[in-house]
Scaffold this motif. Structure first.
Motif, mmCIF file in Angstrom:
data_model
loop_
_atom_site.group_PDB
_atom_site.id
_atom_site.type_symbol
_atom_site.label_atom_id
_atom_site.label_comp_id
_atom_site.label_asym_id
_atom_site.label_seq_id
_atom_site.Cartn_x
_atom_site.Cartn_y
_atom_site.Cartn_z
ATOM 1 N N VAL A 55 0.844 -1.201 0.000
ATOM 2 C CA VAL A 55 0.000 0.000 0.000
ATOM 3 C C VAL A 55 0.878 1.248 0.000
ATOM 4 C CG1 VAL A 55 -1.716 1.324 1.293
ATOM 5 C CG2 VAL A 55 -1.894 -1.167 1.188
ATOM 6 N N VAL A 56 1.903 1.242 0.852
ATOM 7 C CA VAL A 56 2.824 2.382 0.917
ATOM 8 C C VAL A 56 3.515 2.586 -0.429
ATOM 9 C CG1 VAL A 56 4.915 3.282 2.010
ATOM 10 C CG2 VAL A 56 3.198 2.090 3.397
ATOM 11 N N ALA A 57 3.920 1.474 -1.053
ATOM 12 C CA ALA A 57 4.587 1.565 -2.356
ATOM 13 C C ALA A 57 3.673 2.192 -3.395
ATOM 14 C CB ALA A 57 5.035 0.177 -2.806
ATOM 15 N N VAL A 58 2.416 1.782 -3.403
ATOM 16 C CA VAL A 58 1.447 2.349 -4.342
ATOM 17 C C VAL A 58 1.237 3.835 -4.049
ATOM 18 C CG1 VAL A 58 -0.971 2.316 -5.079
ATOM 19 C CG2 VAL A 58 0.276 0.171 -4.781
ATOM 20 N N ALA A 59 1.156 4.178 -2.765
ATOM 21 C CA ALA A 59 0.905 5.572 -2.372
ATOM 22 C C ALA A 59 2.023 6.499 -2.825
ATOM 23 C CB ALA A 59 0.726 5.665 -0.853
ATOM 24 N N VAL A 60 3.268 5.997 -2.854
ATOM 25 C CA VAL A 60 4.381 6.853 -3.267
ATOM 26 C C VAL A 60 4.706 6.704 -4.743
ATOM 27 C CG1 VAL A 60 5.387 6.823 -0.963
ATOM 28 C CG2 VAL A 60 6.137 5.130 -2.649
ATOM 29 N N GLY A 61 3.910 5.877 -5.453
ATOM 30 C CA GLY A 61 4.052 5.793 -6.901
ATOM 31 C C GLY A 61 4.779 4.581 -7.433
ATOM 32 N N LEU A 62 5.305 3.723 -6.570
ATOM 33 C CA LEU A 62 6.042 2.554 -7.049
ATOM 34 C C LEU A 62 5.112 1.466 -7.574
ATOM 35 C CD1 LEU A 62 8.752 2.198 -4.255
ATOM 36 C CD2 LEU A 62 8.964 3.288 -6.491
ATOM 37 N N GLY A 63 3.894 1.438 -7.038
ATOM 38 C CA GLY A 63 2.950 0.401 -7.446
ATOM 39 C C GLY A 63 2.645 0.447 -8.935
ATOM 40 N N SER A 64 2.523 1.655 -9.489
ATOM 41 C CA SER A 64 2.223 1.777 -10.912
ATOM 42 C C SER A 64 3.381 1.259 -11.761
ATOM 43 C CB SER A 64 1.934 3.241 -11.268
ATOM 44 O OG SER A 64 3.039 4.068 -10.935
ATOM 45 N N LEU A 65 4.607 1.414 -11.255
ATOM 46 C CA LEU A 65 5.765 0.901 -11.975
ATOM 47 C C LEU A 65 5.721 -0.623 -12.062
ATOM 48 C CD1 LEU A 65 8.593 1.110 -13.242
ATOM 49 C CD2 LEU A 65 9.533 1.125 -10.920
ATOM 50 N N VAL A 66 5.392 -1.256 -10.931
ATOM 51 C CA VAL A 66 5.286 -2.716 -10.907
ATOM 52 C C VAL A 66 4.190 -3.187 -11.842
ATOM 53 C CG1 VAL A 66 4.776 -4.721 -9.458
ATOM 54 C CG2 VAL A 66 6.187 -2.870 -8.565
ATOM 55 N N GLU A 67 3.062 -2.479 -11.844
ATOM 56 C CA GLU A 67 1.933 -2.882 -12.663
ATOM 57 C C GLU A 67 2.226 -2.721 -14.149
ATOM 58 O OE1 GLU A 67 -1.826 -4.204 -13.862
ATOM 59 O OE2 GLU A 67 -0.637 -4.473 -12.059
ATOM 60 N N ARG A 68 2.972 -1.669 -14.523
ATOM 61 C CA ARG A 68 3.247 -1.401 -15.939
ATOM 62 C C ARG A 68 4.394 -2.229 -16.486
ATOM 63 N NH1 ARG A 68 2.906 4.111 -14.355
ATOM 64 N NH2 ARG A 68 5.179 4.227 -14.571
ATOM 65 N N SER A 69 5.377 -2.544 -15.653
ATOM 66 C CA SER A 69 6.578 -3.223 -16.127
ATOM 67 C C SER A 69 6.457 -4.734 -15.955
ATOM 68 C CB SER A 69 7.808 -2.710 -15.362
ATOM 69 O OG SER A 69 8.945 -3.488 -15.695
ATOM 70 N N VAL A 70 6.488 -5.444 -17.064
ATOM 71 C CA VAL A 70 6.431 -6.903 -17.017
ATOM 72 C C VAL A 70 7.656 -7.456 -16.299
ATOM 73 C CG1 VAL A 70 6.415 -9.006 -18.408
ATOM 74 C CG2 VAL A 70 5.068 -7.021 -19.130
ATOM 75 N N THR A 71 8.816 -6.862 -16.543
ATOM 76 C CA THR A 71 10.057 -7.345 -15.936
ATOM 77 C C THR A 71 10.020 -7.219 -14.417
ATOM 78 O OG1 THR A 71 11.342 -6.719 -17.892
ATOM 79 C CG2 THR A 71 12.557 -7.062 -15.834
ATOM 80 N N VAL A 72 9.609 -6.044 -13.946
ATOM 81 C CA VAL A 72 9.537 -5.833 -12.497
ATOM 82 C C VAL A 72 8.499 -6.759 -11.878
ATOM 83 C CG1 VAL A 72 9.003 -4.165 -10.680
ATOM 84 C CG2 VAL A 72 10.310 -3.452 -12.681
ATOM 85 N N TYR A 73 7.361 -6.882 -12.537
ATOM 86 C CA TYR A 73 6.298 -7.739 -12.014
ATOM 87 C C TYR A 73 6.785 -9.188 -11.901
ATOM 88 C CZ TYR A 73 1.887 -10.287 -11.724
ATOM 89 O OH TYR A 73 0.886 -11.130 -11.331
ATOM 90 N N LEU A 74 7.423 -9.691 -12.951
ATOM 91 C CA LEU A 74 7.911 -11.072 -12.942
ATOM 92 C C LEU A 74 8.981 -11.275 -11.881
ATOM 93 C CD1 LEU A 74 8.120 -11.955 -16.756
ATOM 94 C CD2 LEU A 74 6.488 -12.821 -15.064
ATOM 95 N N THR A 75 9.823 -10.268 -11.685
ATOM 96 C CA THR A 75 10.862 -10.367 -10.660
ATOM 97 C C THR A 75 10.248 -10.517 -9.275
ATOM 98 O OG1 THR A 75 12.403 -9.035 -11.971
ATOM 99 C CG2 THR A 75 12.833 -9.208 -9.603
ATOM 100 N N VAL A 76 9.259 -9.679 -8.990
ATOM 101 C CA VAL A 76 8.580 -9.747 -7.693
ATOM 102 C C VAL A 76 7.877 -11.089 -7.527
ATOM 103 C CG1 VAL A 76 6.698 -8.768 -6.312
ATOM 104 C CG2 VAL A 76 8.289 -7.257 -7.504
#
Length: 215
Positions: A55-76
């Motif tokens: 939630v904190v990550a989304v609030a500071v804007g990191l959540g959108s990065l995870v959602e948009r980036s396939v590479t970041v999403y797969l890594t997580v």
């Protein structure tokens, strides 16, 4: 700051998502079967702490990065899956160390220690693909941008699913640990249930690794 109707709507949405067992629930059940009630409760608490970090990550804007980036999403996703498999293998390897005579005693507490158990839950919670998608894609839809203070609104709204998850995960864990106690009349049966908990976590990790976004 957050209107009552938005809060209620988000609570209903959160409940509908949470009641469908996902990685966090199955992880808590696996730990409960392998180690008992104390570990289950600590794991559930760690899970919600990890989820709130999302939630904190989304609030500071990191959540959108995870959602948009396939590479970041797969890594997580793969990091969480690998950790689940590791914990499952450890639980299965040490299943023979569970002794019926120790159930309910202090020496039968969490083998990994309360803090380590809590941190295990945090890792699984923060790498939970279901949580990543929900908080990154659903949470922002319930924010009233005209009211301002968007990050604060997200942090407040995020407390809703966290509270629901803490209650439901704990209930799942207590229920599973009660079943484990029933098996405590025999070291062999207890070993089997500990192994089952380990296999549950291994299977969950493999499932998380091969499912999710196709893009």
């Amino acid at each position: 700051m957050v209107s009552a109707d938005r809060l209620l709507a988000f609570a209903v949405m959160s409940l509908l998502v949470i009641v469908i067992p996902g990685p966090s629930v199955l992880f808590v059940i696996g730990r409960a079967l392998a180690h008992g009630r104390r570990t289950a409760v600590a794991t559930a608490l760690g899970n919600v702490v990890g989820s709130y970090l999302l939630v904190v990550a989304v609030a500071v804007g990191l959540g959108s990065l995870v959602e948009r980036s396939v590479t970041v999403y797969l890594t997580v996703k793969l990091a969480g899956a690998a950790y689940l498999v590791y914990l499952g293998v450890q639980a299965f390897r040490h299943r023979g160390e569970l002794k019926a005579s120790q159930i309910g005693t202090r020496s039968a507490g969490p083998a990994r220690g309360d803090l380590r158990t809590l941190l295990d839950g945090v890792v699984v919670g923060v790498t939970n693909p279901k949580g990543v998608v929900f908080f990154a894609a659903v949470l922002p839809q319930f924010v009233d941008h005209s009211a301002g203070h968007v990050p604060v609104q997200m942090l407040l709204l995020g407390l809703v699913p966290i509270s629901i998850g803490l209650v439901t995960d704990t209930l799942w864990g207590l229920t599973a640990s009660a079943a484990r106690t029933w098996f405590a009349g025999s070291d062999r049966r207890l070993s089997l249930i500990g192994g089952a908990g380990g296999c549950t976590m291994i299977g969950l990790g493999l499932t998380v690794a091969v499912t999710g976004r196709a893009d």
